[in-house]
Design an enzyme around this catalytic site. Structure first.
Site, PDB file in Angstrom:
ATOM      1  N   ARG A  70      31.329  44.644 -32.412  1.00 17.03           N
ATOM      2  CA  ARG A  70      31.240  43.116 -32.415  1.00 17.03           C
ATOM      3  C   ARG A  70      32.436  42.427 -31.639  1.00 17.03           C
ATOM      4  O   ARG A  70      33.550  42.673 -32.123  1.00 17.03           O
ATOM      5  CB  ARG A  70      31.286  42.679 -33.810  1.00 17.03           C
ATOM      6  CG  ARG A  70      29.953  43.080 -34.486  1.00 17.03           C
ATOM      7  CD  ARG A  70      28.654  42.258 -33.967  1.00 17.03           C
ATOM      8  NE  ARG A  70      27.502  42.754 -34.833  1.00 17.03           N
ATOM      9  CZ  ARG A  70      26.109  42.211 -34.491  1.00 17.03           C
ATOM     10  NH1 ARG A  70      26.135  41.708 -33.269  1.00 17.03           N
ATOM     11  NH2 ARG A  70      25.208  42.428 -35.497  1.00 17.03           N
ATOM     12  N   ALA A  82      19.333  44.362 -38.515  1.00 15.48           N
ATOM     13  CA  ALA A  82      19.351  42.922 -38.389  1.00 15.48           C
ATOM     14  C   ALA A  82      19.084  42.352 -36.927  1.00 15.48           C
ATOM     15  O   ALA A  82      19.385  43.046 -35.981  1.00 15.48           O
ATOM     16  CB  ALA A  82      20.631  42.169 -39.008  1.00 15.48           C
ATOM     17  N   GLU A  99      12.510  44.259 -36.620  1.00 11.72           N
ATOM     18  CA  GLU A  99      14.079  44.787 -36.289  1.00 11.72           C
ATOM     19  C   GLU A  99      14.120  45.953 -37.014  1.00 11.72           C
ATOM     20  O   GLU A  99      14.867  46.889 -36.402  1.00 11.72           O
ATOM     21  CB  GLU A  99      15.000  43.603 -36.724  1.00 11.72           C
ATOM     22  CG  GLU A  99      15.161  42.378 -36.247  1.00 11.72           C
ATOM     23  CD  GLU A  99      15.780  42.344 -35.013  1.00 11.72           C
ATOM     24  OE1 GLU A  99      16.476  43.532 -34.591  1.00 11.72           O
ATOM     25  OE2 GLU A  99      15.466  41.610 -34.143  1.00 11.72           O
ATOM     26  N   GLU A 103      15.754  48.952 -34.483  1.00 12.46           N
ATOM     27  CA  GLU A 103      17.056  49.394 -34.459  1.00 12.46           C
ATOM     28  C   GLU A 103      17.347  50.841 -35.080  1.00 12.46           C
ATOM     29  O   GLU A 103      18.058  51.593 -35.027  1.00 12.46           O
ATOM     30  CB  GLU A 103      17.835  48.575 -35.390  1.00 12.46           C
ATOM     31  CG  GLU A 103      18.066  47.140 -34.626  1.00 12.46           C
ATOM     32  CD  GLU A 103      19.163  46.247 -35.211  1.00 12.46           C
ATOM     33  OE1 GLU A 103      19.842  46.533 -36.013  1.00 12.46           O
ATOM     34  OE2 GLU A 103      19.498  45.240 -34.456  1.00 12.46           O
ATOM     35  N   GLY A 122      30.926  26.119 -42.921  1.00 12.77           N
ATOM     36  CA  GLY A 122      32.030  25.323 -42.428  1.00 12.77           C
ATOM     37  C   GLY A 122      31.893  25.327 -41.098  1.00 12.77           C
ATOM     38  O   GLY A 122      32.642  23.984 -40.281  1.00 12.77           O
ATOM     39  N   GLU A 126      24.196  29.130 -39.114  1.00 12.81           N
ATOM     40  CA  GLU A 126      23.209  30.373 -39.376  1.00 12.81           C
ATOM     41  C   GLU A 126      22.969  30.601 -40.342  1.00 12.81           C
ATOM     42  O   GLU A 126      23.818  30.599 -41.523  1.00 12.81           O
ATOM     43  CB  GLU A 126      24.178  31.743 -38.967  1.00 12.81           C
ATOM     44  CG  GLU A 126      23.453  32.871 -39.124  1.00 12.81           C
ATOM     45  CD  GLU A 126      24.020  34.272 -38.762  1.00 12.81           C
ATOM     46  OE1 GLU A 126      23.559  35.153 -38.994  1.00 12.81           O
ATOM     47  OE2 GLU A 126      25.370  34.209 -38.671  1.00 12.81           O
ATOM     48  N   GLU A 151      23.518  47.315 -28.069  1.00  8.68           N
ATOM     49  CA  GLU A 151      22.547  48.343 -28.863  1.00  8.68           C
ATOM     50  C   GLU A 151      22.437  49.561 -28.144  1.00  8.68           C
ATOM     51  O   GLU A 151      22.201  50.540 -28.861  1.00  8.68           O
ATOM     52  CB  GLU A 151      21.218  47.636 -28.557  1.00  8.68           C
ATOM     53  CG  GLU A 151      20.875  46.403 -29.518  1.00  8.68           C
ATOM     54  CD  GLU A 151      19.888  45.629 -28.842  1.00  8.68           C
ATOM     55  OE1 GLU A 151      19.194  44.717 -29.935  1.00  8.68           O
ATOM     56  OE2 GLU A 151      19.188  45.783 -28.029  1.00  8.68           O
TER      57      GLU A 151
END
Length: 219
Positions: A70, A82, A99, A103, A122, A126, A151
């Site tokens: 990430r 996900a 998914e 995955e 905030g 999503e 991936e």
């Protein structure tokens, strides 16, 4: 008069709505909002198509996970399968089934809704639905699916549920999808709620309300 106890729809007046930047998946938005007290405030946030996650539990109390890089946090996170809800008109459950196959190459006989969350209310729109999948079977990846980007380097495997719970408490697993899903599953097991979990086709109010996730646009 009794006050509402749970989340409910509410949209303060938006007097100016600007898309400051457009990305591949999300936009950066600046709204001028009028509070109930009459104050004008600027609020910036990112749009988001929403997502689904899957806690896939096998007969040995193991969870199917992936290790995925990430970039914003510069970490390879342990996560459940996900993906984005970025295919127009795709059913939420069908997206989760797709998914899971893409995955970790699994399908499931039994699907339930585990928990619904807004991941960063905030600053991001999503909305995330996390499913519990049981009765697992190995399947090939869907025809036409090609691994790309992060991936390609993603690694799939199994982790014991108990070990994931301990890792979460130790701060060693930080993916919000994993944390919310695993802890919801653990609580459901400990309180004997597994057979009371919502149907896989249960309403998802934040995505089904009038105006969708965006609510009311500028006045």
């Amino acid at each position: 008069m009794s006050q509402k106890r749970w989340d409910e729809d509410e949209c303060w007046q938006i007097v100016n709505h600007q898309v400051k930047a457009t990305g591949r998946v999300c936009d950066f938005i600046d709204d001028v909002v009028v509070t109930p007290a009459g104050e004008r405030i600027n609020r910036q946030y990112t749009s988001h198509p929403g997502a689904v996650g899957i806690i896939a539990l096998d007969d040995q109390d193991r969870i199917a996970v992936v290790r995925q890089y990430r970039h914003p946090v510069r970490m390879a996170l342990v996560e459940p399968p996900a993906g984005l809800l970025d295919i127009d008109g795709e059913d939420f459950l069908e997206a989760a089934q797709r998914e899971l196959a893409e995955e970790v190459m699994l399908s499931a006989d039994d699907w339930r809704v585990l928990v619904d969350v807004v991941t960063t209310p905030g600053g991001c729109q999503e909305s995330l639905r996390i499913y519990l999948a049981r009765g697992l079977h190995e399947v090939p990846r869907p025809d036409g699916f090609v691994l790309e980007g992060e991936e390609v380097s993603m690694k799939a495997g199994w982790e014991p549920l108990d070990d994931l719970v301990e890792a979460i408490y130790a701060g060693q697993c930080q993916s919000p999808t994993l944390v919310a899903g695993v802890m919801a599953l653990e609580l459901a097991r400990r309180t004997d709620r597994m057979n009371q979990l919502r149907s896989a086709h249960s309403p998802w109010p934040i995505r089904e309300r009038l105006g969708g996730i965006n609510g009311v646009t500028a006045q």
